[in-house]
Scaffold this motif. Sequence first.
Motif, PDB file in Angstrom:
ATOM      1  N   ASN A  67      -3.100   6.804  -4.201  1.00  0.00           N
ATOM      2  CA  ASN A  67      -2.884   5.596  -3.414  1.00  0.00           C
ATOM      3  C   ASN A  67      -2.757   4.419  -4.374  1.00  0.00           C
ATOM      4  O   ASN A  67      -3.605   4.231  -5.258  1.00  0.00           O
ATOM      5  CB  ASN A  67      -4.033   5.343  -2.442  1.00  0.00           C
ATOM      6  CG  ASN A  67      -3.892   4.011  -1.720  1.00  0.00           C
ATOM      7  OD1 ASN A  67      -4.490   3.011  -2.130  1.00  0.00           O
ATOM      8  ND2 ASN A  67      -3.095   3.978  -0.675  1.00  0.00           N
ATOM      9  N   SER A  88      -2.221   0.281  -4.348  1.00  0.00           N
ATOM     10  CA  SER A  88      -2.220  -0.896  -3.485  1.00  0.00           C
ATOM     11  C   SER A  88      -2.408  -2.151  -4.326  1.00  0.00           C
ATOM     12  O   SER A  88      -2.871  -2.093  -5.473  1.00  0.00           O
ATOM     13  CB  SER A  88      -3.329  -0.802  -2.437  1.00  0.00           C
ATOM     14  OG  SER A  88      -4.601  -0.751  -3.067  1.00  0.00           O
ATOM     15  N   ASN A 119       0.862  -1.176   0.000  1.00  0.00           N
ATOM     16  CA  ASN A 119       0.000   0.000   0.000  1.00  0.00           C
ATOM     17  C   ASN A 119       0.902   1.231   0.000  1.00  0.00           C
ATOM     18  O   ASN A 119       1.677   1.438   0.937  1.00  0.00           O
ATOM     19  CB  ASN A 119      -0.912   0.005   1.229  1.00  0.00           C
ATOM     20  CG  ASN A 119      -2.003   1.056   1.133  1.00  0.00           C
ATOM     21  OD1 ASN A 119      -1.733   2.250   1.101  1.00  0.00           O
ATOM     22  ND2 ASN A 119      -3.249   0.602   1.103  1.00  0.00           N
TER      23      ASN A 119
END
Length: 846
Positions: A686, A688, A640
């Motif tokens: 982000n 991930s 992540n």
Amino acid sequence: MFYRKLALVSFMAGLSASVASISLPTQAAEEVIEEVVTIGTRGKPRSATDSTAAVDVISAADFLNQGEMDTNNLLRNLVPSFNVNDQPVNDATILVKPANLRGLAPDHTLVLVNGKRRHRGSAITWLGNGSSDGSQGPDIGAIPALALKSVEVLRDGAAAQYGSDAIAGVINFNLKDSDSESAIEVRHGVYKEGDGETYSVAVNKGFSLGGKGFLNLTGEFTEQEATNRSIQQTDAAALAAAGFPVENPVQVWGLPEVEDDIKLWANFARELGAGVELFGQANHNHKKATGSFFYRNPLTRDGVYSSTNDNGTPDNKTDDFSQLLVADLTANGSGNCSQYAVNSSEPTSPELASALAGLAADENCFNFGEILPGGFTPRFGGEVTDQSLLLGLRGTTERELGWSFSAYYGAHESDFFLLNTVNASLGADSPTDFDVGSYGQEDLNVNADFSMPLGDAISLAFGTEYREETFSISAGQIESYIDGGLDIQGFSTSSNGFPGLSSDISGDFSRENYAVYVDSEWALSDNFLAAGAVRYEDYEGFGGTTNFKLGANWSIVDNFGVRATFSTGFKAPTPGQSNASNITTQILSGVLVNQGVIPSNSPVARLRGGEDLDAEKSTNITLGVYLTLAEFDITLDYFNIDVDDRLSFSKNYGLTEDERISLQGQGIDASDISEFRFFTNQFDTNTSGFDLVITTDTEWLNGITAWSLAANYTDTEVTSFDPEILDNGRIKLIENGIPDTRINFSANHAMDAWRLLARLNYYSDFYDNEADGTFDAAYTVDLEATYQATEHLSFALGGRNILDETGCSLDNCSISKAGELGLPSSQYSPFGFNGAYYYGRLMYEF
């Protein structure tokens, strides 16, 4: 500057006199470890599962047992979280391919050679279909496969250990260090369509330096013919039907032609006496690559053949039409040339035919249709020169303090040229071939590294680094960027397709930074390893930053363990990203559109929210498990990655006439720009996902089969953004420009003198902004058979993508159809669009 930096590197070889009392470490017998990992740790070498983060270890044999010659593509075949593709009509990407690890930008991955930072490439990716946009990453393709002993891919943030750029991970190329072994490799391949013929000859040779060291040399020579997967464009077919002299096809979509691709590499080390060892590496590479740009229609190319009128209603774009752009060549403007400025959108129009005939007979009036009646397709390319030199000294004191001093100089130059085009403002006097200038990149790194054991369980490493990187812009020939006089009549200035780099924007742009770090590992027990690192860097223009990393590996039972890391990272904009500008051409909704990239702090950009660039900051979390289940070895790692102040391009903005004049005052030719954008940090992302690796061996069919399944899933989301800076189109590109899922399943069977390889590759869907469509998932299959004829000689035959997969067609998957682009498939296909490739390889080792 070159000689000053080279002298500093050479100086490192003369430091041995001051450390005459230091001795090399005594070599003790150690347990042999499979897949020894040296990246991500400064303690003792460990196995891949004993490390605190996921590491892929790729052997030299894994690299050589494939049909690829480019190191980027070799990594793509073996590391599912690594994505790279061919982008044949995207400026400098034909010179340096942008590659993505874990869905992040190419310059978010740090590249090392023998554990030392390698310089970045000089090419900036102006068109990268999302994640690669605006990046300036290293030229991984500069490293020949035959020179490699192994490759380690650390799939984890490592800025605290290795410094800026290591947000997505680290790739470490270990060069061969044999003092006696040698190999000769000859490869030849061709695509199913009969084009793209490629041949390569590589030689590796190890030499002993008087029994006190080694010199390992590798040379590779490669030539690649171009490929062509084009179909005739709809507009060109209409022109041909109307009698215009157009080529078929008018534009080439395919791999570029690569000439004189020469790679020379050296790796060496030698004991100097008094316990001091000199070590180093060097390379000198050169190649020339030539590709194609978009076709310029002889009736509708704005600023060359035509001008666009809006019929007096600028807000009603449906009224737009093109008319012939005609120059009045008389001194006082008395040529009465407006009579020829008829509607040019219909090639069979009688009024158009009459106007073209009149222009040919009228010496006072000029249209480019007189000298280039079938339009033209610019050919873009460059000559790349890549070179480096590392020199260092190392040893270990009697108290087991390991030390290393090294200095590195690396340089990369992209010298661009543009063929078969015009500077329209020069009229009939325009050259058709241009030297449009060059980009250069120089890196100087000086390191002092130390390590020592603090008892049996704790290792400590610390050191300091000085870095200076310089980006240079060299001007092209004057005809490539001047206004030749016809600008005032609506003709575009500069070489069409890639405006020459002007003397106003040329120069050297440098940045320095200093760093200190501490790195430690502590084996709390036989089953538990903890690691930590902290690094402080001071960047010129960006101030100081402190980054850290914590990691642990707990082997709970013999066949099961867990590992985890938490780290922060930092990446400053490169001097190139802060200072370069560019004009690119894209097809949007079937129309050629010129888009400019201007400095983010220019007055024009500031009016739209542009500002001085800031550094990117990251936070990385990983959590993994490794286990042996029956006969299967399994690793599963979750990651992540938050990146704040992510660096990429803004959305596109329209350009006013006053803004064009303002940019002209900065040395940026904006006469042919309809839209512009700039670098921005004003958004966060982000990223991930997970990596899964499963391996096992099966004894059957008179031999042993090594089975491997490697899968990656990566999801990127834009979590925060300024809607005045970023729009939905840019967000869609960043989130979906590369496949989110990659799977490789391979079987490698060895029996007697034969080795048989089969590999199934899966790529999930992706978005192509040029075609404005989402392209379907696809499978490809690779096969290879190798016969060991003698102890030293082997032959291999193989096929890559033997099912001839090119992805779904533009007619099925996009808004822009195949006829509009002249290309049946997406140029951003993650596995290429050239289809099946067949090859043969001969290897002689002695």
